[in-house]
Structure formats: C-alpha cells, structure tokens
Design an enzyme around this catalytic site. Structure first.
Site, short mmCIF file in Angstrom:
data_model
loop_
_atom_site.label_atom_id
_atom_site.label_comp_id
_atom_site.label_asym_id
_atom_site.label_seq_id
_atom_site.Cartn_x
_atom_site.Cartn_y
_atom_site.Cartn_z
N GLN A 20 2.02 -6.18 5.67
CA GLN A 20 2.17 -5.86 4.26
C GLN A 20 3.54 -6.34 3.81
OE1 GLN A 20 1.04 -1.84 3.20
NE2 GLN A 20 -0.88 -1.95 4.34
N ASN A 77 -12.49 -0.86 -0.57
CA ASN A 77 -11.77 -1.58 0.50
C ASN A 77 -12.39 -1.20 1.84
OD1 ASN A 77 -9.25 -2.70 2.00
ND2 ASN A 77 -9.35 -0.57 2.67
N GLU A 78 -12.58 -2.19 2.68
CA GLU A 78 -13.15 -1.95 4.02
C GLU A 78 -14.24 -0.88 3.94
OE1 GLU A 78 -10.17 -1.44 7.12
OE2 GLU A 78 -9.44 -3.48 6.81
N TYR A 90 -6.93 -8.57 11.66
CA TYR A 90 -5.57 -8.40 12.18
C TYR A 90 -5.46 -9.03 13.56
CZ TYR A 90 -4.41 -5.31 8.32
OH TYR A 90 -4.15 -4.81 7.07
N GLU A 99 0.84 -1.20 0.00
CA GLU A 99 0.00 0.00 0.00
C GLU A 99 0.88 1.25 0.00
OE1 GLU A 99 -2.72 0.10 3.34
OE2 GLU A 99 -3.83 1.78 2.49
N GLU A 159 -6.41 -9.18 3.78
CA GLU A 159 -5.54 -8.46 4.73
C GLU A 159 -5.51 -9.27 6.02
OE1 GLU A 159 -5.99 -4.23 5.52
OE2 GLU A 159 -6.54 -3.89 3.42
O1 AHR Z 1 -2.95 -2.51 6.31
C1 AHR Z 1 -3.23 -1.29 6.91
C2 AHR Z 1 -4.70 -0.91 6.81
O2 AHR Z 1 -5.47 -1.79 7.55
C3 AHR Z 1 -5.33 -0.96 5.44
O3 AHR Z 1 -5.08 0.20 4.71
C4 AHR Z 1 -6.78 -1.06 5.77
O4 AHR Z 1 -7.51 -1.72 4.75
C5 AHR Z 1 -6.80 -1.82 7.08
O5 AHR Z 1 -7.62 -1.22 8.01
#
Ligand code: AHR
Length: 515
Positions: A367, A195-196, A261, A48, A318
């Site tokens: 990432q 995205n999201e 995450y 990103e 992600e």
């Molecule tokens: O990976 C960092 C961020 O985490 C991304 O930009 C977003 O999609 C997520 O919240």
C-alpha cells in the site's frame, strides 16, 4: 601472410553487425512497431484504513504539530506529488466492505467511533472520510478510486454515496455535501462494487456476486460527464472463474479487479522475513512475477474470448510483497521493512503490466504508506523513502508512454538450487516527451551483466538515466541512518557502433536512449 590474415580478420570483425559481434545478451527494441499506451494508472496506489497507513502515515489532523495542510502531512503529500502518483484507491481493501460513508461526513467531533474489525481491532474514529479523501487526492494531483461497500452495505447506500459525491442540482444529498463544505461535485474516476468478494468481502461465489453486481450497478447513477469506471470485484492468483462469469454479459462491468500478493515462501502462516533472508527467498520472491504474468495471460485469454471488442479492463488493483510482520509490531497493521528486493519486485511487476497494457490499464500497489510494500515509512514527524519509492520514481517516464516490443536474446538463466528465472528483464516505450525509454532489471543477486542494445538493426549512440542498486539484497533506507538504496546517475556511450549497458548484480536501470 600472417599479418595479412590478421588484418583481414580485423576487417571482417569490424564489418560484422553489432548483433553478430555480441556474444552476450542483446536487447532488441522494435521502435517501428508501437503497441498500446501504458496507462499512467498502472502506477496507481492503494491507501486503506489499516494500521498507520492513513492515520499517522498520511493524516495527522489539522491541529497537529506535524506540518500539515488541512490535516494531511505536508512531507508525505509532497513526496507523493514528486512521485507523480496518478491514482489513489480508498478506503479499502477488506475495510471497504465494512465502511459506511455517512459515518465519515460532517463535523469530525460528531462522527461515530467504530472498531476496525478487519485490521487490529483498533478504534476507527472516521476522521478521514469522503471530503478528506478528495482533499488528499487533490493535494497529490491524483485521480480518485472509491471502493464501495457490498459486504455490509447495500445498493441504496452505494447509489446514495455516488449521488452525494457527484450530484450537481439541489437534491438533499447535494445540499448536504455543500453544507459539509464542498460546493462543486467531487470527480470520481473509478468506483468498485465490493472488494475480494470471494473472501473478506463476503465469501461469495462468482455467480452470486455477479447477481449482486447486476442489481447494484443498475442504481449507480451519476451525471454523464462524471461517470466513474465501474469495477467488479474479481478473483485472485491463477483463478479465472471470476473473470469468466463477470465477462459473460453482466451489464455495467467496465473492468474486473484482480489481486495477487508475493509471499517469499508462498505460505500464509510463515511468509518469510522482510530482511535477513537467504538468496533462495530472494529468487523465490522475484521469480513469482512470472506467475503474475501467467495470471494475466489466463484471464486476458478469457476476456479475449468473452469480450473480443476489448471493452472490459483487467485491473490489478492490489499487488506487492507480503512478509512476516515486523517483530514487535501489531500483526494486524501489516508493517514490514522495504529493501532492494522490493525495488526489483516492483520493477518486474511494471514490466509485466506494460506487456499487457491493452487490458491492464490500472494497478494499485499495496500500500502507499506504512503498510506492506510501502512507498514511504513514517514515524510521528519524520519519513523515509523506501527502495520501492525509488523504483516507482525511476519508471515515471513510462506513465502514458507507448509500449514497444522489447526482447532479450541470449538471456542468462539465474538459478538458486532448483529455482530458475530469467536473469534479465526489459521493457521499452516511447515516452510522451518523444524519448525512447528502457527499463531493465538484473535479478541475479551476485553476477553483473553486460547487455548490448539494438533498436531495430541499429545501435543507439548513448543511454542516460538512473540506476538503483546496493551492496546487499536486503539493503534498506532507515530513519536516522544514511540511506543505502538511492538512485545514481547512469550514462553509457556506444563504442565501435555498439551500445553496451553494464548492469551491476541486483539492480534496476531506467535510461533514455539517444541517437
Ligand atoms: O492490502 C491488505 C489486504 O489484502 C486488503 O485489505 C485485502 O483486499 C487483501 O486481502
């Protein structure tokens, strides 16, 4: 008499099946029951416009003193090529919903400088745009996943971007692409609409997003042989609402993306440190992968109900660790150290993704370079390969391998305080080279484990592969210091008809079984 009894006992013991003699954990692989293929894009990556993830970490520009090929760092690209990175997602993330592709084409000196409001408020000079991105994936040998802008963009902007990338004829956009240096169309393998969208992508409700998706997808046209898989932005964590709405006959949804995450504490305001953490945060981090499994199970259950012919993919595009930022760094750059814990976390994710290979045909670690759970950390002209890099490297034989059922009998429980998780985790697959591969994790931070291996009712003769472990939970590879987390050759041979693998505490092992 005593001697006779002793001899009889010995004979009886040697006659017992290997399984019956194994008091400890036993890995049982059913090689005669092949499951779905583990798509290589499960090992995908995410890059990103965030911090030094692209600028500096990958892109230095063609005039840099750092050796580069058309602006892309040779050392980093070489390491990614060695890693067999199959797929790269770009340009975001949150950044994608503020990215306007026309600002990233044409002479770089004339591209507008914007503010990256998603990440650190730093200038974004648009030096890396569409042509540069495709040059990167072509240099790496990876497929391209382009994330469209739904948040501040439009159906027209996304439709025209796809036309610009894929048109073959003489339309103005195809001619513009040619004037910008690219004659033949780019190969776009995947394209996502936003995205999201539940958060940074527009704070939408699933129903509102689904309506927007319907409209946009109508206009995403390409030549048939260059048609990307169209991805709808889905939910996060244990949510299933997005999958529910998007799998109920929304036209054009080829796959739904999902994000999660791993924060050691589970708290966004105090996530936990990347290094120097207690064992309670080690187990809290690794144990959360069971939740990833649960997230997939719940969403796949929805898909199985709404899409029984299994046309819609469930992509985990992600995932990874997210710790408190490195002290002294820009908090908007998401810089964090990478340790042995991250290597185990990655391997445990792979095991879960393999177990759901039927629907999970893509995942993207967040990432690729310098951001969150990165493969590579760079300074201006040097790089370090992180423990996560080595975990990905160990598992490359699983790309496009055929999954096999693998269960651990008598799996020890690993417990710290009141938190428990299975001590051992395993995955198995038949590689494209015909070999039977096994991936193993010993999550226990202190106790080694011995694991007997059975394939069906028999025992393999030997195992050969690579082991990743280190002296401390937070062992890391740092610039200017000898690396602490590097793969070591591993070999084991069967004795008395039984193959036993010795796994050190806190380790990842990938072996090919022989015989
Ligand atoms: O990976 C960092 C961020 O985490 C991304 O930009 C977003 O999609 C997520 O919240």
């Amino acid at each position: 008499m005593k001697r006779l009894l002793g001899a009889l006992l010995m004979t009886a013991l040697t006659m017992l099946t290997p399984a019956a003699r194994a008091a400890g954990p036993t890995l049982v692989i059913q090689a005669d029951r092949p499951g779905p293929v583990i798509h290589r894009n499960v090992y995908g990556q995410f890059a990103e416009h965030l911090g030094t993830g692209i600028y500096e970490g990958l892109w230095v520009g063609p005039d840099s003193k750092v050796p580069n090929v058309r602006g892309w760092r040779q050392d980093v690209v070489g390491a990614l090529r060695d890693l067999k990175v199959p797929l790269v997602r770009w340009p975001g993330g949150c950044f994608a919903d503020e990215y306007h592709w026309r600002e990233g084409i044409g002479p770089r000196s004339r591209r507008p400088v914007k503010v990256n409001t998603s990440w650190g408020g730093v200038p974004e000079n648009n030096a890396v745009g569409t042509h540069e991105f495709f040059d990167l994936v072509e240099q790496i040998g990876a497929e391209a996943y382009v994330n469209g802008n739904l948040g501040t963009g439009s159906a027209q902007e996304m439709a025209e971007w796809l036309e610009y990338m894929t048109a073959e004829g003489n339309s103005s956009l195809a001619q513009l692409r040619r004037r910008n240096g690219r004659d033949k169309p780019f190969r776009v393998h995947y394209f996502a609409v936003g995205n999201e969208s539940w958060g940074c992508g527009g704070n939408m409700r699933p129903e509102f997003y689904a309506d927007q998706f319907r409209q946009v997808a109508t206009f995403l046209k390409t030549p048939a042989h260059n048609r990307p898989v169209i991805i709808a932005s889905g939910g996060t964590g244990l949510q299933t609402a997005w999958t529910e709405v998007l799998s109920q006959g929304v036209p054009g949804v080829d796959a739904i993306s999902h994000h999660a995450y791993t924060l050691p504490t589970g708290q966004w305001d105090k996530k936990g440190a990347a290094v120097g953490f207690p064992e309670s945060e080690w187990i809290a981090t690794l144990g959360q992968v069971q939740q990833i499994d649960e997230m997939i199970r719940r969403n796949v259950a929805v898909l199985d109900r709404n899409d029984p012919s299994r046309k819609i993919g469930f992509y985990f595009d992600e995932w990874g660790s997210w710790y408190d930022p490195e002290p002294g760094s820009n908090p908007g750059f998401l810089v964090q150290r990478n340790t042995l814990r991250d290597a185990l976390l990655a391997a445990l994710h792979f095991h879960v993704f393999h177990a759901h290979a039927e629907r999970v045909k893509m995942s993207n670690v967040a990432q690729m370079v310098n951001v969150l759970q990165a493969m590579i950390l760079t300074t201006k002209d040097r790089l370090v390969l992180t423990p996560t890099y080595h975990a990905f490297k160990l598992y490359t034989p699983f790309q496009d391998a055929t999954s096999l059922p693998a269960t651990i009998e008598n799996n020890p429980v690993y417990q710290v305080g009141t938190v428990q998780m299975p001590g051992l985790s395993a995955t198995a697959a038949r590689g494209k080279d015909g070999k039977l591969y096994v991936g193993l994790v010993n999550a226990n931070a202190n106790q080694p484990a011995e694991l007997t291996v059975r394939v069906g009712t028999g025992s393999p003769q030997a195992a050969r592969g690579q082991l990743l472990t280190a002296g401390a939970m937070d062992a890391q590879n740092e610039l200017g210091k000898p690396p602490q987390v590097v793969p070591q050759a591993f070999e084991a041979r069967a004795a008395e008809g039984r193959l036993t693998l010795k796994l050190p505490a806190r380790s990842v092992l990938v072996v090919a079984l022989e015989g």
